[in-house]
Design an enzyme around this catalytic site. Structure first.
Site, PDB file in Angstrom:
ATOM      1  N   GLY A  12       0.830  -1.205   0.000  1.00 38.82           N
ATOM      2  CA  GLY A  12       0.000   0.000   0.000  1.00 38.82           C
ATOM      3  C   GLY A  12       0.855   1.241   0.000  1.00 38.82           C
ATOM      4  CG  HIS A  52      -0.868   1.750   7.264  1.00 42.33           C
ATOM      5  ND1 HIS A  52       0.075   1.219   8.110  1.00 42.33           N
ATOM      6  CD2 HIS A  52      -0.172   2.551   6.428  1.00 42.33           C
ATOM      7  CE1 HIS A  52       1.274   1.699   7.795  1.00 42.33           C
ATOM      8  NE2 HIS A  52       1.148   2.510   6.770  1.00 42.33           N
ATOM      9  CD  GLU A  53      -1.189   2.732   2.667  1.00 41.35           C
ATOM     10  OE1 GLU A  53      -0.701   3.874   2.586  1.00 41.35           O
ATOM     11  OE2 GLU A  53      -0.494   1.737   2.948  1.00 41.35           O
ATOM     12  CG  HIS A  73       0.331   7.180   5.138  1.00 46.82           C
ATOM     13  ND1 HIS A  73       1.491   7.661   5.701  1.00 46.82           N
ATOM     14  CD2 HIS A  73       0.512   5.842   5.017  1.00 46.82           C
ATOM     15  CE1 HIS A  73       2.326   6.644   5.905  1.00 46.82           C
ATOM     16  NE2 HIS A  73       1.753   5.528   5.513  1.00 46.82           N
TER      17      HIS A  73
HETATM   18 NI    NI Z   1       2.498   3.566   5.583  1.00 47.71          NI
END
Ligand code: NI
Length: 173
Positions: free
Chosen positions: A46, A136-137, A140
Protein backbone atom coordinates in the site's frame (compact mmCIF):
# COMPACT_ATOMS: atom_id res chain seq x y z
CA UNK A 1 5.69 5.82 -15.59
CA UNK A 2 8.33 6.32 -12.91
CA UNK A 3 9.65 5.07 -9.61
CA UNK A 4 9.75 8.02 -7.19
CA UNK A 5 11.91 8.47 -4.08
CA UNK A 6 10.06 7.62 -0.87
CA UNK A 7 9.56 10.18 1.89
CA UNK A 8 11.10 8.69 5.04
CA UNK A 9 10.46 9.37 8.74
CA UNK A 10 11.06 11.94 10.31
CA UNK A 11 10.40 14.03 7.17
CA UNK A 12 7.74 16.59 8.21
CA UNK A 13 5.86 16.04 4.91
CA UNK A 14 4.45 12.88 6.48
CA UNK A 15 2.48 15.08 8.93
CA UNK A 16 0.71 17.01 6.17
CA UNK A 17 -3.04 16.67 5.62
CA UNK A 18 -3.61 15.84 1.95
CA UNK A 19 -6.04 17.69 -0.34
CA UNK A 20 -9.08 15.99 -1.91
CA UNK A 21 -9.03 15.12 -5.61
CA UNK A 22 -11.81 17.06 -7.36
CA UNK A 23 -11.65 15.51 -10.86
CA UNK A 24 -9.71 12.68 -12.45
CA UNK A 25 -7.20 14.58 -14.61
CA UNK A 26 -4.28 13.12 -16.60
CA UNK A 27 -2.06 14.36 -13.74
CA UNK A 28 -3.99 12.23 -11.24
CA UNK A 29 -3.73 9.18 -13.52
CA UNK A 30 0.02 9.78 -13.87
CA UNK A 31 0.33 10.14 -10.09
CA UNK A 32 -1.49 6.84 -9.52
CA UNK A 33 0.76 5.11 -12.10
CA UNK A 34 3.89 6.49 -10.41
CA UNK A 35 2.60 5.36 -7.04
CA UNK A 36 2.00 1.82 -8.30
CA UNK A 37 5.48 1.69 -9.88
CA UNK A 38 7.05 2.93 -6.65
CA UNK A 39 4.98 0.54 -4.50
CA UNK A 40 5.81 -2.54 -6.62
CA UNK A 41 9.48 -1.58 -6.73
CA UNK A 42 9.78 -1.20 -2.93
CA UNK A 43 8.03 -3.73 -2.69
CA UNK A 44 5.00 -2.80 -0.61
CA UNK A 45 1.27 -3.56 -0.49
CA UNK A 46 0.00 0.00 0.00
CA UNK A 47 1.06 3.58 -0.63
CA UNK A 48 -0.36 7.05 -0.03
CA UNK A 49 0.58 9.93 -2.37
CA UNK A 50 2.26 11.92 0.41
CA UNK A 51 4.82 9.10 0.66
CA UNK A 52 6.17 10.29 -2.70
CA UNK A 53 5.75 13.93 -1.65
CA UNK A 54 2.35 14.69 -3.23
CA UNK A 55 -0.31 15.94 -0.77
CA UNK A 56 -3.34 14.54 -2.63
CA UNK A 57 -5.85 12.07 -1.23
CA UNK A 58 -4.75 9.16 -3.42
CA UNK A 59 -4.02 5.62 -2.17
CA UNK A 60 -2.83 2.55 -4.06
CA UNK A 61 -3.14 -1.00 -2.72
CA UNK A 62 -2.30 -4.42 -4.14
CA UNK A 63 -2.47 -7.39 -1.79
CA UNK A 64 -1.53 -9.98 -4.45
CA UNK A 65 1.41 -12.16 -3.42
CA UNK A 66 4.67 -12.06 -5.41
CA UNK A 67 3.72 -15.16 -7.45
CA UNK A 68 0.13 -14.02 -8.08
CA UNK A 69 -1.20 -11.78 -10.84
CA UNK A 70 -1.17 -8.10 -9.90
CA UNK A 71 -4.51 -6.67 -8.75
CA UNK A 72 -3.98 -2.96 -8.10
CA UNK A 73 -6.73 -0.77 -6.65
CA UNK A 74 -6.56 3.03 -6.76
CA UNK A 75 -8.64 4.87 -4.15
CA UNK A 76 -9.31 8.60 -4.61
CA UNK A 77 -10.60 10.45 -1.52
CA UNK A 78 -11.17 7.22 0.44
CA UNK A 79 -13.14 7.59 3.66
CA UNK A 80 -14.36 5.18 6.29
CA UNK A 81 -18.17 5.26 6.42
CA UNK A 82 -18.60 2.46 8.96
CA UNK A 83 -16.37 0.43 11.26
CA UNK A 84 -17.01 -2.71 13.30
CA UNK A 85 -16.83 -2.75 17.08
CA UNK A 86 -14.77 -5.91 16.77
CA UNK A 87 -11.08 -5.14 16.65
CA UNK A 88 -8.21 -6.98 14.96
CA UNK A 89 -4.50 -7.01 15.68
CA UNK A 90 -2.02 -6.98 12.80
CA UNK A 91 1.71 -6.46 12.58
CA UNK A 92 2.16 -3.34 10.45
CA UNK A 93 5.04 -1.83 8.58
CA UNK A 94 5.36 1.24 6.38
CA UNK A 95 7.53 2.12 3.38
CA UNK A 96 8.22 5.47 5.07
CA UNK A 97 9.45 3.66 8.22
CA UNK A 98 11.58 0.92 6.64
CA UNK A 99 12.23 -2.32 8.49
CA UNK A 100 10.20 -1.33 11.55
CA UNK A 101 7.23 -3.49 12.48
CA UNK A 102 4.78 -3.36 15.38
CA UNK A 103 1.33 -4.73 16.12
CA UNK A 104 -1.54 -2.25 15.82
CA UNK A 105 -5.17 -2.78 16.82
CA UNK A 106 -7.83 -1.40 14.45
CA UNK A 107 -11.50 -2.12 13.67
CA UNK A 108 -11.67 -5.59 12.06
CA UNK A 109 -14.19 -4.64 9.36
CA UNK A 110 -14.73 -1.25 7.69
CA UNK A 111 -16.81 0.21 4.88
CA UNK A 112 -14.87 2.53 2.60
CA UNK A 113 -16.30 5.03 0.14
CA UNK A 114 -13.99 6.30 -2.60
CA UNK A 115 -13.83 7.56 -6.16
CA UNK A 116 -12.25 5.29 -8.79
CA UNK A 117 -10.12 6.38 -11.76
CA UNK A 118 -13.31 6.62 -13.88
CA UNK A 119 -14.63 9.25 -11.45
CA UNK A 120 -17.29 6.85 -10.13
CA UNK A 121 -18.13 6.59 -6.44
CA UNK A 122 -17.62 3.12 -5.01
CA UNK A 123 -18.32 1.66 -1.59
CA UNK A 124 -16.79 -1.58 -0.37
CA UNK A 125 -16.83 -3.54 2.87
CA UNK A 126 -13.44 -5.02 3.67
CA UNK A 127 -11.94 -7.19 6.39
CA UNK A 128 -8.65 -8.92 7.16
CA UNK A 129 -5.46 -7.47 5.72
CA UNK A 130 -7.35 -5.16 3.33
CA UNK A 131 -9.16 -3.55 6.28
CA UNK A 132 -5.89 -2.91 8.13
CA UNK A 133 -4.15 -1.70 4.97
CA UNK A 134 -6.81 0.79 3.88
CA UNK A 135 -7.08 2.21 7.42
CA UNK A 136 -3.28 2.59 7.54
CA UNK A 137 -3.27 4.41 4.17
CA UNK A 138 -6.21 6.69 5.01
CA UNK A 139 -4.31 7.67 8.16
CA UNK A 140 -1.44 8.85 5.90
CA UNK A 141 -3.86 11.23 4.13
CA UNK A 142 -4.46 12.88 7.50
CA UNK A 143 -0.78 13.01 8.47
CA UNK A 144 -1.07 10.04 10.82
CA UNK A 145 1.46 7.18 10.89
CA UNK A 146 1.00 3.69 12.32
CA UNK A 147 3.52 4.54 15.04
CA UNK A 148 1.02 7.19 16.23
CA UNK A 149 -1.11 4.22 17.37
CA UNK A 150 1.70 2.87 19.59
CA UNK A 151 2.61 3.89 23.13
CA UNK A 152 4.44 7.23 23.43
CA UNK A 153 7.53 5.37 24.61
CA UNK A 154 7.66 3.11 21.53
CA UNK A 155 6.83 5.97 19.17
CA UNK A 156 9.50 8.27 20.60
CA UNK A 157 12.08 5.50 20.46
CA UNK A 158 11.23 4.82 16.80
CA UNK A 159 11.35 8.51 15.79
CA UNK A 160 14.67 8.94 17.59
CA UNK A 161 16.14 5.96 15.74
CA UNK A 162 15.04 7.28 12.33
CA UNK A 163 16.14 10.85 13.12
CA UNK A 164 19.59 9.48 13.93
CA UNK A 165 19.66 7.49 10.66
CA UNK A 166 18.61 10.59 8.68
CA UNK A 167 21.44 12.57 10.25
CA UNK A 168 23.91 9.81 9.39
CA UNK A 169 22.66 9.80 5.78
CA UNK A 170 23.10 13.58 5.60
CA UNK A 171 26.62 13.33 6.95
CA UNK A 172 27.46 10.56 4.48
CA UNK A 173 26.10 12.50 1.50
NI1 NI B 1 2.50 3.57 5.58
Amino acid sequence: MAIKPLVILPDPQLKRVSEPVTTVTPDIRALAADMLDTMYDAPGIGLAAIQIGVAKRVVTIDLAKQDEERSPIVFLNPEITWESEEMALYEEGCLSIPEYYEEVERPAVVKVRYMDLDGKTQEVEVDGLMSTCIQHEIDHLDGVLFIDHLSKLKRDRCIKKFAKQAKERERGA
